[in-house]
Scaffold this motif. Sequence first.
Motif, short mmCIF file in Angstrom:
data_model
loop_
_atom_site.label_atom_id
_atom_site.label_comp_id
_atom_site.label_asym_id
_atom_site.label_seq_id
_atom_site.Cartn_x
_atom_site.Cartn_y
_atom_site.Cartn_z
N PRO A 13 6.30 63.65 -1.14
CA PRO A 13 6.18 62.25 -1.11
C PRO A 13 6.82 61.66 0.19
N LYS A 14 8.32 62.42 0.42
CA LYS A 14 8.95 62.08 1.80
C LYS A 14 8.29 62.53 2.90
N ILE A 15 7.49 63.59 2.78
CA ILE A 15 6.74 64.29 3.97
C ILE A 15 5.54 63.43 4.35
N ASP A 16 4.88 62.76 3.16
CA ASP A 16 3.59 61.97 3.31
C ASP A 16 3.96 60.77 4.18
N LEU A 17 5.38 60.08 3.80
CA LEU A 17 5.86 59.01 4.34
C LEU A 17 5.95 59.20 5.70
N ILE A 18 6.77 60.32 6.27
CA ILE A 18 6.93 60.49 7.57
C ILE A 18 5.47 60.77 8.32
N LYS A 19 4.48 61.36 7.73
CA LYS A 19 3.16 61.45 8.43
C LYS A 19 2.72 60.23 8.63
N GLU A 20 2.68 59.38 7.61
CA GLU A 20 2.29 58.12 7.82
C GLU A 20 2.81 57.14 8.83
N LYS A 21 4.02 57.34 8.96
CA LYS A 21 4.98 56.55 9.92
C LYS A 21 4.93 57.01 11.31
N PHE A 22 4.69 58.36 11.38
CA PHE A 22 4.58 58.80 12.64
C PHE A 22 3.39 59.58 13.09
N SER A 23 2.26 59.06 12.52
CA SER A 23 0.92 59.66 12.67
C SER A 23 0.36 59.73 14.03
N ASN A 24 0.91 58.72 14.95
CA ASN A 24 0.41 58.62 16.45
C ASN A 24 1.54 59.53 17.25
N ASP A 25 2.55 59.96 16.81
CA ASP A 25 3.62 60.76 17.59
C ASP A 25 3.77 61.99 16.90
N LYS A 26 3.05 62.96 17.46
CA LYS A 26 3.17 64.40 16.86
C LYS A 26 4.57 65.11 16.90
N ARG A 27 5.00 64.79 18.10
CA ARG A 27 6.31 65.28 18.53
C ARG A 27 7.58 64.93 17.56
N LYS A 28 7.45 63.33 17.44
CA LYS A 28 8.41 62.78 16.62
C LYS A 28 8.23 63.34 14.88
N LEU A 29 7.01 63.36 14.71
CA LEU A 29 6.66 63.92 13.45
C LEU A 29 7.05 65.13 12.91
N SER A 30 7.10 66.15 14.05
CA SER A 30 7.61 67.46 13.78
C SER A 30 9.10 67.55 13.81
N GLN A 31 9.82 66.66 14.43
CA GLN A 31 11.26 66.54 14.42
C GLN A 31 11.73 65.96 13.29
N GLU A 32 10.97 64.89 12.67
CA GLU A 32 11.47 64.29 11.52
C GLU A 32 11.40 65.12 10.34
N ILE A 33 10.23 66.00 10.26
CA ILE A 33 10.01 66.85 9.21
C ILE A 33 11.00 68.08 8.99
N MET A 34 11.18 68.60 10.31
CA MET A 34 12.33 69.66 10.55
C MET A 34 13.76 69.05 10.06
N MET A 35 13.99 67.87 10.48
CA MET A 35 15.24 67.19 9.99
C MET A 35 15.37 66.99 8.45
N LEU A 36 14.03 66.81 7.70
CA LEU A 36 14.19 66.68 6.39
C LEU A 36 14.31 67.95 5.71
N TYR A 37 13.78 69.13 6.39
CA TYR A 37 14.15 70.30 5.90
C TYR A 37 15.30 70.80 6.02
N GLN A 38 16.21 70.60 7.01
CA GLN A 38 17.58 70.77 7.03
C GLN A 38 18.39 69.92 6.02
N LYS A 39 18.00 68.89 6.16
CA LYS A 39 18.94 67.85 5.05
C LYS A 39 18.75 68.36 3.55
N GLU A 40 17.23 68.97 3.34
CA GLU A 40 17.19 69.43 1.83
C GLU A 40 17.57 70.93 1.73
N LYS A 41 17.99 71.40 2.96
CA LYS A 41 18.12 72.82 2.85
C LYS A 41 17.04 73.72 2.58
#
Length: 533
Positions: free
Chosen positions: A383-411
Amino acid sequence: MDLQRNFFILLFIIVSFFLWKEYKKETLIQPEISKEEVNTSNFSNYKDEDFNNISVNTDVLSLKINMRGGDIVEANLNNYKKDLNSKESFGLLHTSPSFLYHAKSGLIGKDGLDNFNSNKRPIYQADQKLFKLKKDKTELRVPIWFLSKKNILYRKIFIFKKGKYDVNIDYDILNLSKKKIEIQLLNELQQNANVLETEKNKYKQNLMLHTFRGTAYSSLQNNFKKYKFEDIISNKQLSVKTNTGWIAMVQQYFSTAWIPKEKNIIDYIYTFKSKKNLVNIAYISKKIYINPNSHKKISSILWIGPEIQDKMRLLAPNLDLTIDYGWFWFISHPLFQLLRYLYRLVGNWGISIMLITLIIKLLMYPLTRVQYKSMIKMRKIQPKIDLIKEKFSNDKRKLSQEIMMLYQKEKINPLGGCLPVLLQMPIFLGLYYMLTSSIELRHAPFLLWIRDLSSYDPYYILPILMGLSMFLTQKTSLNDISDPMQKKAMYFMPFIFVFFFLWFPSGLVLYYISNNLITMIQQKLILNSSLKK
């Protein structure tokens, strides 16, 4: 992750089927002996009825020896059938208008008997037409002889042993002349290159990767080297200076090989082609001198039979490498040793394959557990990934950064589940080569209609069961795929696999069914364990 697994495995199989390893080319060495002297005979006009053959029967071999030259022109393997339902023994060496495969030997040089270039061969004599190994005997000796005009007695002795596919062939030359003589031993294998053209329908032109058929040799420079028939036909000839080694012709399950018994006797190994697509591989010995009123013994071993690893390994160094385990020999070999051990315990190759699948899955269970735990975590944060995709749907670079940050946070390591998939690929192909190359699995039955684990299911029941097991594995998978295209691709994947597996060896399909069933059980156990926490 299941979709990725299936995609990678399918991609790996397809690529492996259509990519062949390029063999390194040998540096050609000009032989010291003239080409005219060593160019062997052309048997394209040979007729079996022109000369008398003698027959030799042992418990495992039925041979014909042509008295013209003393060559073995026919060899049947008594313990192996031509086809699964055939009563006819498998024929390895053969002579007919359409196909020729001979094991030849002769003495060339200054005082040699054999002029292979002009097809002049001695006519040997024998005491009888049929030699048979008696049940109470362990050895059969077949002597033939020829007395030359120079008063030199040439004796050629074939020595067969009970239960053995290696034949000792000894030349015993008695020089009764008053001059020192000079000879060289020539051992050769000769076969039609295009024999498989007549058997294309047998394989139904299916997608199975056929094993290597061609020549092979061992030399001082190379412990083992394959040399394709195609190279010999296209005049890419081989000539290797060496004092040790052996030569062979190999095919699926069976091979012939000439091995010298004396050390450092070989002068060089070479190949060439004759008429009508006859290919030849031979070795010539160094010059051998025999003084007047003395004799000399020259011994060779000829292997004619199934590629039995243990026996071939004892016969000559690296001879067991003629068994074509392909690129993944380092996996196929230990898998076969384990499979053979399991077979000794249960007495059924199919059950042994199921057990080896279980052992592999148990050994990989720690990695599988990590894989599914990673998938469970991915499921929770979807669900968090879906929110990030919806929020940064027009910015692929930022989308990738946010998803990677989420992965790091959740280990979470997004690639954490790939290792079991990568390990499964070479195991799969290693098992494939083992099933299609190990003589022990040829015509090995399993249960009911599966009478040959090395061949495809004649009724295609196992491939269909494999597709169903794959579909059930996907249905019980931990993946929550929201993309409709990915869902369609995932559910369509079993049908693609069924198509590919239609002509795969039954043993391999059985392995994959067992793998899918065990995967479903492991998924259930890991999921239940995670939900309790």
